[in-house]
Design an enzyme around this catalytic site. Sequence first.
Site, PDB file in Angstrom:
ATOM      1  N   GLY A  44      29.884 -54.397 -30.002  1.00  0.00           N
ATOM      2  CA  GLY A  44      29.465 -53.584 -31.134  1.00  0.00           C
ATOM      3  C   GLY A  44      30.633 -53.295 -32.068  1.00  0.00           C
ATOM      4  N   GLY A  97      31.122 -48.706 -26.812  1.00  0.00           N
ATOM      5  CA  GLY A  97      30.474 -47.730 -27.684  1.00  0.00           C
ATOM      6  C   GLY A  97      29.111 -47.339 -27.125  1.00  0.00           C
ATOM      7  N   LYS A 109      22.091 -47.510 -25.181  1.00  0.00           N
ATOM      8  CA  LYS A 109      22.880 -48.628 -25.666  1.00  0.00           C
ATOM      9  C   LYS A 109      21.959 -49.820 -25.907  1.00  0.00           C
ATOM     10  CE  LYS A 109      26.767 -49.568 -23.721  1.00  0.00           C
ATOM     11  NZ  LYS A 109      27.253 -49.869 -25.073  1.00  0.00           N
ATOM     12  N   GLY A 110      22.484 -50.812 -26.616  1.00  0.00           N
ATOM     13  CA  GLY A 110      21.706 -52.029 -26.826  1.00  0.00           C
ATOM     14  C   GLY A 110      21.236 -52.230 -28.242  1.00  0.00           C
ATOM     15  N   GLY A 112      22.818 -53.558 -30.376  1.00  0.00           N
ATOM     16  CA  GLY A 112      23.265 -54.925 -30.680  1.00  0.00           C
ATOM     17  C   GLY A 112      22.747 -55.941 -29.674  1.00  0.00           C
ATOM     18  N   GLU A 118      26.233 -55.488 -20.703  1.00  0.00           N
ATOM     19  CA  GLU A 118      27.022 -54.246 -20.715  1.00  0.00           C
ATOM     20  C   GLU A 118      26.810 -53.463 -19.421  1.00  0.00           C
ATOM     21  OE1 GLU A 118      27.192 -53.302 -25.498  1.00  0.00           O
ATOM     22  OE2 GLU A 118      25.624 -52.380 -24.307  1.00  0.00           O
ATOM     23  N   LYS A 136      26.778 -40.005 -32.877  1.00  0.00           N
ATOM     24  CA  LYS A 136      26.134 -40.476 -31.647  1.00  0.00           C
ATOM     25  C   LYS A 136      25.923 -39.350 -30.629  1.00  0.00           C
ATOM     26  CE  LYS A 136      26.875 -44.739 -33.209  1.00  0.00           C
ATOM     27  NZ  LYS A 136      27.702 -45.721 -32.544  1.00  0.00           N
TER      28      LYS A 136
HETATM   29  O1  LIG Z   1      24.272 -53.773 -27.772  1.00  0.00           O
HETATM   30  C1  LIG Z   1      25.134 -53.110 -28.311  1.00  0.00           C
HETATM   31  C2  LIG Z   1      25.878 -52.038 -27.669  1.00  0.00           C
HETATM   32  O2  LIG Z   1      25.151 -51.287 -26.761  1.00  0.00           O
HETATM   33  C3  LIG Z   1      26.729 -51.168 -28.555  1.00  0.00           C
HETATM   34  O3  LIG Z   1      27.711 -50.611 -27.719  1.00  0.00           O
HETATM   35  C4  LIG Z   1      26.018 -50.044 -29.243  1.00  0.00           C
HETATM   36  O4  LIG Z   1      24.925 -50.579 -29.961  1.00  0.00           O
HETATM   37  C5  LIG Z   1      26.958 -49.269 -30.190  1.00  0.00           C
HETATM   38  O5  LIG Z   1      27.321 -50.118 -31.230  1.00  0.00           O
HETATM   39  P1  LIG Z   1      28.198 -49.611 -32.461  1.00  0.00           P
HETATM   40  O6  LIG Z   1      29.548 -49.271 -31.912  1.00  0.00           O
HETATM   41  O7  LIG Z   1      28.212 -50.780 -33.397  1.00  0.00           O
HETATM   42  O8  LIG Z   1      27.501 -48.422 -33.053  1.00  0.00           O
END
Ligand SMILES: O=C[C@H](O)[C@H](O)[C@H](O)COP(=O)(O)O
Length: 235
Positions: A44, A97, A109-110, A112, A118, A136
């Site tokens: 992410g 993240g 999470k997820g 992305g 993960e 968040k």
């Molecule tokens: O699949 C993606 C992950 O779980 C990421 O860690 C989560 O979506 C956070 O992404 P970002 O740091 O871009 O907000």
Amino acid sequence: METFMAFRSKTAAQDALKRAVAKAALEEIRPLLTPETVIGVGTGSTANMFIDELGTLAGTFKGAVASSEASAERLRGHGIDVFDLNSVGSMPVYVDGADEIDPGFAMIKGGGAALTREKIVAACAERFVCIADESKDVAVLGQFPLPVEVIPMARSYVARELVKMGADPIYRQGVITDNGNQILDLYDFPIEHPVEMESRINQLVGVVTNGLFAARGADVLLLGRKDGSVERREA
Ligand SMILES: O=C[C@H](O)[C@H](O)[C@H](O)COP(=O)(O)O
């Protein structure tokens, strides 16, 4: 309905917070890094910033296990060796993240679509360091749509079962996970009891896993504040 693009819109201010927590994460794990150390690295935009920081220490530790092909490529781009999880034992730490994190350190999470890898890499790590900007930090999980990774042939069946559980699953069109599967997102699905819900959804036939990281939540949260500070919380 708010779109994923809206959820994930990145302002310069948010990027500054993500950069700050990425730097803080590097300081958090620096004492663990030896020439024998392999760490777990997430996926992410926030994890990407952590990878960029980690790149400054390439060569001083053994390498990393990545939770996605994208992160593996970015790690290699910084000269960091990437290992297959099957060739690595327990790792001291996993840094990633989150889309949401609650006061009990349970996460969604997820966003992305990297949730399954993960969760696997996190399971092999002694500590989970979550890096996130303050948007968040939520009281109750579920404002962010909860992703569920499904075997493609089971998608409609799983969707029907999720409706029976009171959810409103939406197929994330055009997205194929690194594992060749599909994603259903559960919108407007407040989660009061994340450990129970994680287990319940995972018991549906055809579900690979869901984006609740509750049974195994974070151990440390590094939260970027609007004033530029990074708050450290420990479970
Ligand atoms: O699949 C993606 C992950 O779980 C990421 O860690 C989560 O979506 C956070 O992404 P970002 O740091 O871009 O907000």
